[in-house]
Design an enzyme around this catalytic site. Sequence first.
Site, PDB file in Angstrom:
ATOM      1  N   GLU A 245       0.829  -1.208   0.000  1.00 38.58           N
ATOM      2  CA  GLU A 245       0.000   0.000   0.000  1.00 38.58           C
ATOM      3  C   GLU A 245       0.864   1.258   0.000  1.00 38.58           C
ATOM      4  OE1 GLU A 245      -3.008   0.511  -0.515  1.00 38.58           O
ATOM      5  OE2 GLU A 245      -4.176  -1.255   0.031  1.00 38.58           O
TER       6      GLU A 245
ATOM      7  N   GLU B  77      13.127  -0.574  -8.185  1.00 38.29           N
ATOM      8  CA  GLU B  77      13.370  -1.327  -6.956  1.00 38.29           C
ATOM      9  C   GLU B  77      14.697  -2.046  -7.110  1.00 38.29           C
ATOM     10  OE1 GLU B  77      11.073  -4.007  -3.731  1.00 38.29           O
ATOM     11  OE2 GLU B  77      11.030  -4.837  -5.755  1.00 38.29           O
TER      12      GLU B  77
ATOM     13  N   SER C  94      20.447  -9.109  -8.586  1.00 43.03           N
ATOM     14  CA  SER C  94      21.484 -10.029  -9.061  1.00 43.03           C
ATOM     15  C   SER C  94      20.867 -11.228  -9.754  1.00 43.03           C
ATOM     16  CB  SER C  94      22.336 -10.511  -7.885  1.00 43.03           C
ATOM     17  OG  SER C  94      21.590 -11.382  -7.051  1.00 43.03           O
TER      18      SER C  94
END
Length: 262
Positions: A72, A92, A123
């Site tokens: 949220e 991100e 990665s």
Amino acid sequence: MAPIVETAKETNSDSSLYLDLMIKVLAGTVYEDPAHRENFSHRDSTYREEVRNEGRDWPANAHTMIGIKRLENIRQCVEDVIGNNVPGDLVETGVWRGGACILMRGILRAHDVRDRTVWVADSFQGIPDVGEDGYAGDRKMALHRRNSVLAVSEEEVRRNFRNYDLLDEQVRFLPGWFKDTLPTAPIDTLAVLRMDGDLYESTWDTLTNLYPKVSVGGYVIVDDYMMCPPCKDAVDEYRAKFDIADELITIDRDGVYWQRTR
């Protein structure tokens, strides 16, 4: 700091319903997905709503482990930068199964935003073994020992995007260790920077290379600030070094965020 104004969220009830449901599906609450057998929060693998809401377990099948409250928070931040025309992409660093980035792309789709990119940096090999020369706190956590759960391939993350019909030209992947990929990442400007690298070194590498690209009015989200002490150390040291005084706001038991004001 004033609460986030959910400008974009209020403009379209259909998009709101779509995102409400997406969050529940991503977290696995809609079908009560059990915890992974190597779950760390409680001794068995039973689904516990209060634990999942806080992102305190590792789901067996759900596409994110960050829980409802942190999902949220992503929605609030992304919709705020859309509604207030804060320039930049979304990223991100440390994506696991991709759920947080899938939500970012879903929000852009829901609001018909076509001029922003979601960057998926990982990665795709799990957590690095920092070795004897690494940060002491990173060595102590030794999260690389959990890579049987934490390592998720790029192909699996791409497949998860595809299953939501959200894998397109507005999603770009940055595979590799952050120290290698972030210095040359072709990102010009960011509106939302979300960090989920757990370690001191991963967090420091992210801040060093990406924080200068965050627009004023944009958001920095730290997933594990209160869960992983090395992550907190890196954030606190970076903020002190560059005199960042923007208020740290608590999301849940683990996560925090701030809005860049200068």
